[in-house]
Every structure is written in structure tokens, then in C-alpha cells.
Design a protein around this motif. Structure first.
Motif, short mmCIF file in Angstrom:
data_model
loop_
_atom_site.label_atom_id
_atom_site.label_comp_id
_atom_site.label_asym_id
_atom_site.label_seq_id
_atom_site.Cartn_x
_atom_site.Cartn_y
_atom_site.Cartn_z
N ARG A 319 0.83 -1.21 0.00
CA ARG A 319 0.00 0.00 0.00
C ARG A 319 0.87 1.26 0.00
NH1 ARG A 319 -3.54 -1.91 -2.31
NH2 ARG A 319 -5.05 -0.31 -1.81
N LYS A 320 1.92 1.22 -0.78
CA LYS A 320 2.84 2.36 -0.87
C LYS A 320 3.25 2.51 -2.32
CE LYS A 320 6.53 3.18 1.40
NZ LYS A 320 7.86 2.79 1.89
N TRP A 576 0.01 8.25 -12.76
CA TRP A 576 0.85 7.05 -12.74
C TRP A 576 0.16 5.96 -11.92
CZ3 TRP A 576 5.57 6.31 -9.14
CH2 TRP A 576 5.22 6.63 -7.84
N PRO A 577 0.65 4.73 -11.98
CA PRO A 577 -0.09 3.64 -11.36
C PRO A 577 0.19 3.42 -9.88
CG PRO A 577 1.68 2.76 -12.69
CD PRO A 577 1.74 4.23 -12.83
N TYR A 578 0.98 4.28 -9.26
CA TYR A 578 1.39 3.95 -7.88
C TYR A 578 0.91 4.95 -6.85
CZ TYR A 578 4.07 0.49 -10.35
OH TYR A 578 4.40 -0.55 -11.16
N ASP A 579 -0.28 5.53 -7.06
CA ASP A 579 -0.81 6.44 -6.05
C ASP A 579 -1.48 5.67 -4.92
OD1 ASP A 579 0.05 8.90 -6.77
OD2 ASP A 579 -1.64 9.33 -8.10
N TYR A 580 -0.64 5.03 -4.09
CA TYR A 580 -1.16 4.34 -2.91
C TYR A 580 -0.87 5.21 -1.70
CZ TYR A 580 -1.52 0.17 -5.79
OH TYR A 580 -1.85 -0.72 -6.77
N GLY A 584 -3.56 10.52 2.33
CA GLY A 584 -4.47 9.78 3.20
C GLY A 584 -5.50 8.94 2.48
N VAL A 585 -5.49 8.94 1.15
CA VAL A 585 -6.40 8.06 0.41
C VAL A 585 -5.67 6.74 0.15
CG1 VAL A 585 -7.88 7.84 -1.61
CG2 VAL A 585 -7.30 10.11 -0.71
N ASP A 586 -6.35 5.61 0.43
CA ASP A 586 -5.67 4.31 0.33
C ASP A 586 -5.14 4.06 -1.07
OD1 ASP A 586 -4.71 1.85 1.13
OD2 ASP A 586 -6.55 0.81 0.56
N PHE A 587 -6.01 4.22 -2.08
CA PHE A 587 -5.51 4.03 -3.44
C PHE A 587 -6.36 4.85 -4.40
CE2 PHE A 587 -8.68 1.19 -5.53
CZ PHE A 587 -9.50 0.93 -4.43
N ILE A 588 -5.72 5.36 -5.46
CA ILE A 588 -6.42 6.14 -6.47
C ILE A 588 -6.13 5.50 -7.82
CG2 ILE A 588 -6.87 8.45 -7.34
CD1 ILE A 588 -5.22 9.51 -4.98
N GLU A 598 -4.82 18.61 -5.75
CA GLU A 598 -3.90 17.49 -5.69
C GLU A 598 -2.69 17.79 -6.57
OE1 GLU A 598 -4.17 12.74 -6.69
OE2 GLU A 598 -5.90 13.99 -7.00
N SER A 599 -1.54 17.37 -6.12
CA SER A 599 -0.36 17.56 -6.96
C SER A 599 -0.18 16.34 -7.85
CB SER A 599 0.87 17.73 -6.07
OG SER A 599 0.97 16.64 -5.19
N VAL A 600 0.22 16.58 -9.12
CA VAL A 600 0.50 15.46 -10.01
C VAL A 600 1.80 14.84 -9.56
CG1 VAL A 600 0.74 14.75 -12.41
CG2 VAL A 600 -0.53 16.81 -11.83
#
Lengths: 601, 190
Positions: A319-320, A576-580, A584-588, A598-600
Motif C-alpha cells: 500500500r505504498k 501514474w499507477p502507484y498512487d497508494y 491519506g487516500v488508500d488508493f487512487i 492534488e499535486s500530479v
């Protein structure tokens, strides 16, 4: 997407307009499961063929380990099963060499190249980059059928009177070029070469497709830097394969001419079976150069897809975000380039010019840098993560462990001075089995356990999976760790019986121990095989599109995607695919547009 | 990285596949010619002049590239008749090239230089294998042309998409260039 209509016109269910999407052409069993052009089915075909090959290849190692561990014991059942190859309850000498040779060929080419990259490149590339199918589904289908043809040819060489090829998986001439030299070098070698030529064709057809799909068919917003690392892994392995397999092919062509057309590319001044051969002016080392120019990239062809799969599974389950995405990509690039510049480290003791040798030592040791970058990135991805120990995740962590322990011994072997002592000993066996053999297997298991829900719409049993993991990890270390000591003592590989040597007699009980662990670990693999086939039909059903709460595109498709993958439009990608664990949001998921505040990444 | 996306739609994926396939073929011949170089530096290397007929075959394959190019132009101009004649000539020139190469080897055999078999020198065998493989690639191009040829004679279905013939043309020019490279390579490393 201008080409989508042109290319995907034959993909059933895709008509470009939204209201047609749910409608799916009726397909017969033959076109749906056998001669399928759907990348998902082709991936599964590669996987199941690979599993069958892995069982056969593993069983071969059990047989020759019986000889190594119990040289004095007779096993009458061997004669029943193998006939003259198991005469008197012992593995015959020729059979022993055939088994080690075919074990190597099968594991390196058919399981870890065909089975691993064939499965995951086919299955994941279109799903993760947002494409309906591969650039050329027909070529993709042909790639599998050439692979199967190669498999059938190689397997049938077991039923020859003179047996399958027995001169080692590297097939060095003159042994491989001269039928008089050994029984295995007669028809068995012809079939081996035929099988490998078909295999190269299969790899080229597949590789061309993977590359052009990744470069041309990504969905809107999916820039190269937003691709999951699993796609990077299979993409770069395809680049390596397309550039290095033709060179192996060149080496094989010359070998075929030496065998059948009386040329002397590799042969010179040979005296065999009481007879002087007319061949003159050839050079056996030439073959080694051509072979290892593929042979070294081959180990990265095996390990790059595994690295990609592991990175993806690790980030999802920790989750990271993956640590150092661009460093991961750059180090894979570095590995691809260096892979072409190190082949002669397999040839330090062939009389290679020592100065040239030192250049290859330097280049070889340089590979430690990108490899270490990757290892540190995996470790820092794990660090302070909310780790979910799913079976896939366990195998991902196991991969890193094996990659470290096997990789460190590579630094010893890469030094030409130390290599003089340990080349062609069990130290080498231990090194490459840990770092590319078992590690790549772990990458494959990690991928299968993780993507099984996407492949079959059901889960694999995790209790069985966890037992399988521990048996395999402990087994792998118990098998290969002791081999380092044997190698330090100078125990050569490929020997049939060590009891005649005073220096190696001390290892009799150690060899027995290794053989027992081999049998247990091999038996343990049936936990996986049972789990795999049972779960296809009876596993727990997936009820949620995104069971692992993952960000990548394959989890936006229906639970059982039809040919064409997405009903309706292909989703657009915004991140990108790793916004875990971001803000504070678990996954996007990648399909979520970037919010105002939100920052890219 | 952005450019990769903007490029979408400019190069047809099938053309792209061909470019990668050509890279792969380049590696095949790079492997063989470097093996040739390595072998060249060892003792026991026989030197002999290349067959004269190779000059003729070189001229033939160069002509075929010109007719190939003209046929693409006439396809795009929708001049069906000219297009058909031109691809037929191209295919014939391709076959003629293969035959001329074969005659080259007959010339060598006449001079007593064995290409294959007992007593052959790797120097001649290399020439045989490398040129032979190149001819196989040329014949592959001829097959592709035949495919286009039967398409062009189909009455009912008319195709106006130039991509297939363009792909064939790129490949054709590629094997032409490959031969030029090989010819220069062999001439320089006698």
C-alpha cells in the motif's frame, strides 16, 4: 486511436460504438480456446504449457539427483519406468547426461522464457496499457503454436533409440556437432536444434508484437512514464530477445551446416572414435561467442519480467508507491544495455586474452549497480508499508531474498581470477539457480497468485499457497546453499559419480541431503499444481472488480473480460499507477482525474 | 515521452512491426559477419576473388528497387495496369537475383573452390551461408510480392489502402541495402 478500427476489426464484440458492446459473437470451442487470437487465452495457453514443462523439467532433476544422492542404491522401479535408461535400477550414464541437458534447456527456454514472459506479456500488456488486443493477434497466436511445436519436437526426442541430446544445454561443439562423439549427438541433437529454431521463431513473433503494442497502442493519457513496471519489464525483455535471439540463430545455422553439410566452422583437427576427421580450419570458441551473445541476455530475458511483476505486486500489497519509479526504469534500461556487453564472462577460461578478460570483468561488475538499485528500491518500498501478506506478496518478498543471495555470488564469479577456481563447479550451479532459476520461478508464482483472479475470475486458496511458499523457499535454500561449499572445494558440475575422488567423498552425505530436499520440494510443487487447476473450476469466486484494491487498468475491466477487454470506451488514464496512500487516500486508480487540490506525481 | 503519443497515427503499427523485424534481421547478419571477421583473423583462411557475376546480380537487385519504388507510386496514382506490370517485373528481378547468386557459386565450384562438404574452407562456407541466407530473405520478399500480385488481379474487391504495398516496398529496399552491405563487406575482407 486511429488504428484501432483497422487493427481490431476482427476482434469480436468491438464495433467502436457504445450500444453494440455487450453483444458478443458466438464462438466455437475451437476458435475460443484452441486457435484463439485473444491475448488473454494465449497467455493462459503459455502458462499451462509452461506448468506442464516445469513439472517434466523438475522431475528430470529428481531423477538425476537420485543418482547424485544415492549412487550405490538401486531403484528397481527406474528400470520399469525408463527401460534401458534405468538398467539395474541405476540411471544409465547417457541418460544422466540427457536428463541434465534437457532439464537445463526446458527450464531456461521453455519454462522461464516461454512460460514466464509468454504468459505475462500476453496477458498483461493489453490489459495494463489499455488496448483491445495485441498489435497483431494472428502473429501472437502463431507465436504460441510455434512454441508448442518446439515443445512437441523436443519432447519426442525422448523416444528416439539413441535418446535425446546429452551435451549440456549450451550445446558446445565439437561434442554437439559430431554424431560419432556420443549417442545424444545423433538424431537427438537434430531434434534439439529443430526445437530451438522453432522456439526462436516463436520468441521473435511474440517479441515483435509486445514491442509494437507497447509503443503504439497505449490508451489516451498512458504515457511511457505512466506504465506499470510490469509492462516495462516485459517490454524490455522483448527488446533484448528480438536483438539477441537472431545471433543464437546464426550460431545454430553454422552448427547445422557443420553437422550435415561437411563445413568446418567450429571443427578442426579432430580425432574421434579411432578416426581422423577431415574438418580443418574451424574454431569451437566461435560458437561460444555466438551462443553467449544470446546466452547472457537470456538470463535477463528471464529475470526482467519477474522484476516487473514483483515491483507491481509489492507496491500494491505494501500500500505504498513503488520507491524510485524512474530509478527502477533506468536501471532496467542499464541492465538491457549491459546485458549485451558481458557475454565473455562465461568464457574466462577458454584462453581469452587476459586484457580483454579484465574489460569484461569491469562491465560485469557494473551490472551490480542497477541490480543493487532495484534491490534497495524494493526494500525501501517495503519499509514502513502496510504490508498485506497475500501469497503473491510472499513470493515477491521471497524473490528479493533469492535475488540478493544469488546475486552476491555473481560478484565472485564475475572476477576472472576467482573464476579460474570456481568455474564449472557447483558454485556456478548454486549461483544461477538462486539468482535466475528459483528467483524467476518466484516472480512467476507471484504473478500467477496475484493475477489469477483476473485470469479465471476465481481466487487460489491462500492457505495452500502459503504452505507452497514456505516449502519452496526453505527447500530452495536447503538445496542450493550447500552447493556453494561443494563448489569452493572444487567439485565439478556434470559428473556422473563423485565417489571415485578422494576430495569429493566428504560430500556423499551432503549430496544425499540435497537429493532428499529436492524430492520434498518437488513434491511440494504439486500443492501449487492442484491449487491452480482446482481453483480454475472450484475456487472462491471474485465478486469485486478490483479485489486487491489496485490502481492499474486491468482491474477496471469486468470480472471476466470478453475479447476486447472493455465493454464500451477504453478508459482514459490521468496519473501514474502507484498512487497508494496519497494524501491519506488508500488508493487512487489510474482512471481517476487529478483533483484540483492534488499535486500530479 | 509526450512525442510517443503525438506520433500515434503517424506510423502504422504493421509498419512498425516491420521496422523491429528488420532490426532483428540486422542482428542476424551482424552476428554472422562478426563471426566471419573473427574467423578471418585466424590461420588457415583461404582467399579467393568473388565471382564476377555478383556485379550483375547487384545491378539486378538495384534495378528491382527502382521498379518497386515506381510501382508504389503508380499504386498511389491508381494506375492499376502499370502497377501490376511493375510488381511483376520486380518479382521477376528478385528471382533473377537469386538465380544469379546461384550461378556465382557454380562459377566458384568450377574454379575448384568447395563451398560445402569435405575439404571446404570456412572462408568459402561463410560466403555460401551468408549469401544463401540473404537470398532466402529476398525470396521472402518475392512471396510478399506474389501475395500483392494476386490481390491486384482480384476483380471484385478493390483495395486503395497503400499500406501493404508500402510495407513490402520497405522490406524490398531493406534486403537490397543488406546485399549492398554484404557485397562491400565481402569485397573489403577478402
Amino acid at each position: 486511436m486511429s488504428h484501432e478500427v483497422v487493427l481490431q476489426a476482427d476482434v469480436a464484440g468491438v464495433h467502436g460504438t457504445a450500444h453494440h458492446e455487450e453483444h458478443h459473437h458466438k464462438q466455437s470451442f475451437i476458435t475460443k480456446y484452441v486457435f484463439s487470437q485473444d491475448h488473454k487465452i494465449i497467455g493462459k495457453q503459455f502458462l499451462i504449457t509452461g506448468i506442464i514443462w516445469a513439472i517434466l523439467g523438475g522431475f528430470m532433476s529428481v531423477l538425476f539427483r537420485l543418482q547424485l544422492g544415492f549412487p550405490d542404491t538401486t531403484f528397481p522401479w527406474l528400470e520399469t519406468v525408463l527401460g534401458k535408461w534405468g538398467k539395474g535400477g541405476h540411471i544409465a550414464q547417457e541418460a544422466y547426461y540427457s536428463l541434465t541437458t534437457i532439464h537445463g534447456t526446458v527450464m531456461v527456454f521453455f519454462v522461464l522464457t516461454g512460460g514466464l514472459s509468454g504468459t505475462f506479456a500476453n496477458f498483461l500488456i493489453p490489459l495494463q496499457i489499455g488496448a483491445r488486443d495485441m498489435a497483431s493477434p494472428l502473429m501472437n497466436m502463431l507465436s504460441y503454436w510455434f512454441f508448442l511445436l518446439a515443445s512437441v519436437v523436443l519432447l519426442s526426442s525422448f523416444f528416439l533409440e539413441t535418446g535425446p541430446f546429452s551435451g549440456g544445454w549450451t550445446a558446445y561443439p565439437p561434442l554437439s556437432a559430431l554424431g560419432q562423439a556420443s549417442d545424444g549427438s545423433k538424431q537427438g541433437m537434430d531434434m534439439w536444434l529443430t526445437a530451438l529454431v522453432f522456439f526462436v521463431v516463436s520468441q521473435l513473433l511474440g517479441g515483435l508484437n509486445y514491442i509494437s503494442t507497447v509503443l503504439n497502442m497505449r490508451t489516451k493519457g498512458m504515457s511511457m512514464t505512466r506504465m506499470p513496471l510490469s509492462v516495462w519489464g516485459v517490454f524490455l525483455q522483448a527488446v533484448l530477445g528480438v536483438l539477441s535471439f537472431p545471433v543464437l540463430f546464426a550460431g545454430f545455422i553454422l552448427l547445422i551446416f557443420d553437422r550435415h553439410f561437411g563445413t568446418s566452422f567450429y571443427l578442426s583437427d579432430i580425432f574421434v572414435a579411432g578416426q581422423i576427421l577431415p574438418h580443418e580450419g574451424g574454431n569451437a570458441i566461435l560458437y561460444q561467442h555466438l551462443f553467449w551473445f544470446l546466452g547472457h541476455p537470456e538470463v535477463y530475458i528471464v529475470i526482467l519480467p519477474a522484476m516487473g511483476l514483483v515491483s507491481e505486486v509489492m507496491s500494491t500489497n505494501a500500500r505504498k508507491p513503488i520507491f524510485g519509479y524512474s530509478a527502477m526504469v533506468m536501471s532496467m534500461f542499464a541492465i538491457v544495455i549491459l546485458a549485451f556487453l558481458v557475454w565473455a564472462h562465461h568464457m574466462f577460461v577458454t584462453g581469452l586474452n587476459p586484457f580483454l578478460g579484465s574489460v569484461f570483468v569491469l562491465l560485469t561488475l557494473l551490472i551490480a549497480v542497477p541490480s543493487a538499485i532495484k534491490v534497495f528500491n524494493w526494500l525501501t518500498t517495503l519499509w514502513r508499508g502496510n504490508i498485506r501478506f497475500t501469497t503473491g506478496m510472499l513470493f515477491a518478498i521471497g524473490f528479493v531474498s533469492l535475488f540478493i543471495s544469488g546475486g552476491l555470488t555473481g560478484i565472485y564469479l564475475g572476477n576472472s581470477a576467482i573464476d579460474i577456481h570456481i568455474h564449472d563447479t557447483y558454485f556456478v550451479i548454486a549461483h544461477f539457480h538462486l539468482v535466475m532459476g528459483v528467483a524467476a520461478f518466484f516472480g512467476m508464482f507471484c504473478g500467477v497468485y496475484h493475477w489469477f483472479p483476473k485470469m479465471f475470475g476465481r481466487f487460489m486458496n491462500s492457505t495452500l499457497g502459503n504452505i507452497h511458499f514456505w516449502v519452496t523457499l526453505i527447500g530452495a535454500y536447503l538445496i542450493f546453499w550447500p552447493m556453494h561449499y561443494e563448489g569452493f572445494a572444487g567439485m565439478p558440475r556434470r559428473y556422473y559419480d563423485y565417489s571415485g575422488w578422494e576430495s569429493f567423498k566428504q560430500f556423499i552425505s551432503l549430496n544425499k541431503f540435497i537429493s532428499i530436499v529436492v524430492i520434498i520440494t518437488f513434491t511440494g510443487q504439486f500443492l501449487f499444481v492442484f491449487n491452480f487447476f482446482y481453483s480454475i473450476f472450484k475456487g472462491r469466486k471474485v465478486t469485486n472488480k478490483n479485489p486487491w484494491q489496485s490502481n492499474t487498468l486491468e482491474w477496471t475491466t469486468p470480472i471476466k473480460p470478453l475479447h476486447g477487454n472493455w465493454p464500451g470506451e477504453i478508459p482514459e488514464v490521468y496519473r501514474w499507477p502507484y498512487d497508494y496512500g496519497k494524501d491519506g487516500v488508500d488508493f487512487i486508480p489510474q482512471t481517476t482525474p487529478v483533483g484540483e487540490d492534488e499535486s500530479v506525481h | 515521452m509526450v512525442s510517443a503519443i503525438e506520433n500515434r497515427g503517424r506510423i502504422h503499427p504493421h509498419k512498425f512491426v516491420l521496422w523491429i523485424a528488420m532490426a532483428s534481421i540486422v542482428m542476424l547478419f551482424a552476428g554472422l559477419t562478426s563471426a566471419y571477421l573473427v574467423k578471418h583473423s585466424f590461420a588457415n583462411w583461404m582467399t579467393f576473388p568473388l565471382p564476377k557475376i555478383f556485379w550483375v546480380s547487384t545491378f539486378v537487385i538495384l534495378c528491382s528497387s527502382v521498379t518497386m519504388h515506381l510501382s508504389v507510386i503508380s499504386f498511389k496514382a491508381r494506375e492499376r495496369k502499370r502497377y501490376r506490370i511493375l510488381i511483376t517485373i520486380t518479382a521477376f528481378l528478385g528471382v533473377a537475383f537469386a538465380v544469379l547468386q546461384l550461378f556465382g557459386f557454380f562459377q566458384l565450384e568450377d574454379k575448384g573452390i568447395k563451398i560445402f562438404g569435405t575439404g571446404s574452407n570456412p572462408s568459402a562456407s561463410f560466403l555460401g551461408v551468408i549469401t544463401g541466407l540473404h537470398v532466402v530473405h529476398v525470396l521472402g520478399g518475392v512471396m510478399a510480392l506474389l501475395f500483392q500480385f494476386f490481390r491486384a488481379y482480384k476483380k471484385r474487391v478493390k483495395r486503395y489502402d497503400a499500406t501493404p504495398i508500402e510495407i513490402t516496398a520497405i522490406y524490398w529496399h531493406f534486403v537490397d541495402l543488406l546485399w549492398i552491405y554484404l557485397f562491400i563487406f565481402f569485397s573489403l575482407t577478402r
